[in-house]
Scaffold this active site. Structure first.
Site, PDB file in Angstrom:
ATOM      1  CG  ASN A   1      -1.687   1.249   1.414  1.00 51.26           C
ATOM      2  OD1 ASN A   1      -1.821   2.029   0.470  1.00 51.26           O
ATOM      3  ND2 ASN A   1      -2.215   1.474   2.603  1.00 51.26           N
TER       4      ASN A   1
ATOM      5  CE  LYS B   1      -0.019   3.453   4.660  1.00 48.93           C
ATOM      6  NZ  LYS B   1       0.021   3.561   6.112  1.00 48.93           N
TER       7      LYS B   1
ATOM      8  CG  HIS C   1      -5.794   2.057   4.972  1.00 50.57           C
ATOM      9  ND1 HIS C   1      -5.358   3.041   5.827  1.00 50.57           N
ATOM     10  CD2 HIS C   1      -4.787   1.151   4.898  1.00 50.57           C
ATOM     11  CE1 HIS C   1      -4.133   2.737   6.244  1.00 50.57           C
ATOM     12  NE2 HIS C   1      -3.766   1.588   5.687  1.00 50.57           N
TER      13      HIS C   1
ATOM     14  CD  GLU D   1      -2.893   5.732   6.535  1.00 48.98           C
ATOM     15  OE1 GLU D   1      -2.873   5.771   5.288  1.00 48.98           O
ATOM     16  OE2 GLU D   1      -1.967   5.248   7.208  1.00 48.98           O
TER      17      GLU D   1
ATOM     18  CD  GLU E   1      -3.432  -2.436   7.230  1.00 54.01           C
ATOM     19  OE1 GLU E   1      -2.338  -2.682   6.728  1.00 54.01           O
ATOM     20  OE2 GLU E   1      -4.064  -1.385   7.013  1.00 54.01           O
TER      21      GLU E   1
ATOM     22  N   GLY F   1       2.399   2.381  10.715  1.00 49.07           N
ATOM     23  CA  GLY F   1       3.338   3.492  10.549  1.00 49.07           C
ATOM     24  C   GLY F   1       4.022   3.907  11.843  1.00 49.07           C
TER      25      GLY F   1
ATOM     26  CB  SER G   1       5.161  -1.686  11.907  1.00 46.26           C
ATOM     27  OG  SER G   1       4.732  -0.361  12.184  1.00 46.26           O
TER      28      SER G   1
END
Ligand code: PGA
Length: 224
Positions: free
Chosen positions: A6, A8, A84, A86, A150, A156, A186
């Site tokens: 991914n 991003k 996701h 985010e 996740e 991150g 991570s």
């Protein structure tokens, strides 16, 4: 095993072409990259399997800033991420909206990786399983649907879930839905083999470490 990168909001078309020229995926593992919308075409040209990072629930319409499954398919894109963390945390996307996106994309013939996972506060409150139940409940059941677990506190941050913690969450998810489950948060060349060795870890969704062709290839080799 499926390893998805991914990217991003990283990599222009030129950087995407440079990555694809340098990246040597090993055999024996399915590899997917998820570039930003503007770099999808360049990624498809490389011959790699390409997913988008999001997809809308309508074929077309007055939805400023959104992209439909038909638009992705025309480019040669094979699937999409949805939900996701985010998107959920920074752009207000919901469990129901995620499910609608997944359902439409699957119906249009795209594969889908739907992301779920608890925040640190939810884990500390003992709410991990109820959060996973709530996020998974509205998703369609479909043979082309893959789940990515996740934990938000591991994305991150360099804080990877222990292999045991990931295994427990994956096993729980599989009591709720019959689908492969990727781990994300991570994942790095140094920890990939141990995570991927867990019986219910069916692959990985890799953010930061997928941006470099050598580190992404090392993770793919750990899965192969
Ligand atoms: P990370 O991101 O590997 O950089 O933690 C994972 C993701 O957000 O999919």
């Amino acid at each position: 095993m499926l390893i998805a990168g991914n990217w991003k909001m990283f990599k222009t078309q030129a950087k995407t072409r440079a990555f694809c020229a340098a990246f040597e995926p090993p055999g024996g593992v399915e590899v997917v990259i998820c570039p930003p919308f503007t770099s999808l075409g360049a990624a498809v040209e490389s011959g790699l399997t390409v997913f988008a990072q999001n997809v809308h629930w309508a074929d077309e319409g007055a939805y400023t800033g959104e992209i439909s499954a038909a638009m992705l398919k025309e480019l040669g894109v094979s699937g999409s991420l949805v939900g996701h963390s985010e998107r959920r945390q920074l752009f207000g996307e919901t469990d129901d909206g995620t499910a609608r996106r997944a359902e439409h994309a699957l119906g249009a013939g795209l594969r889908v990786i739907a992301c779920v996972g608890e925040t640190e506060a939810e884990r500390e409150a003992g709410a991990t399983e109820s959060v996973l139940r709530r996020q998974l409940a509205p998703l369609p059941r479909h043979e082309q649907l893959v789940i990515a677990y996740e934990p938000v506190w591991a994305i991150g941050t360099g804080k990877t879930a222990t292999p045991e913690l990931a295994q427990d969450a994956h096993a729980y998810i599989k009591t709720l839905i019959d689908a492969p489950v990727l781990y994300g948060g991570s994942v790095k060349p140094e920890n990939a083999a141990e995570l991927l060795a867990q019986p219910d870890v069916d692959g990985a969704l890799v953010g930061g470490a997928s941006l470099d062709p050598d580190s992404f290839a090392a993770i793919c080799r750990a899965a192969a």
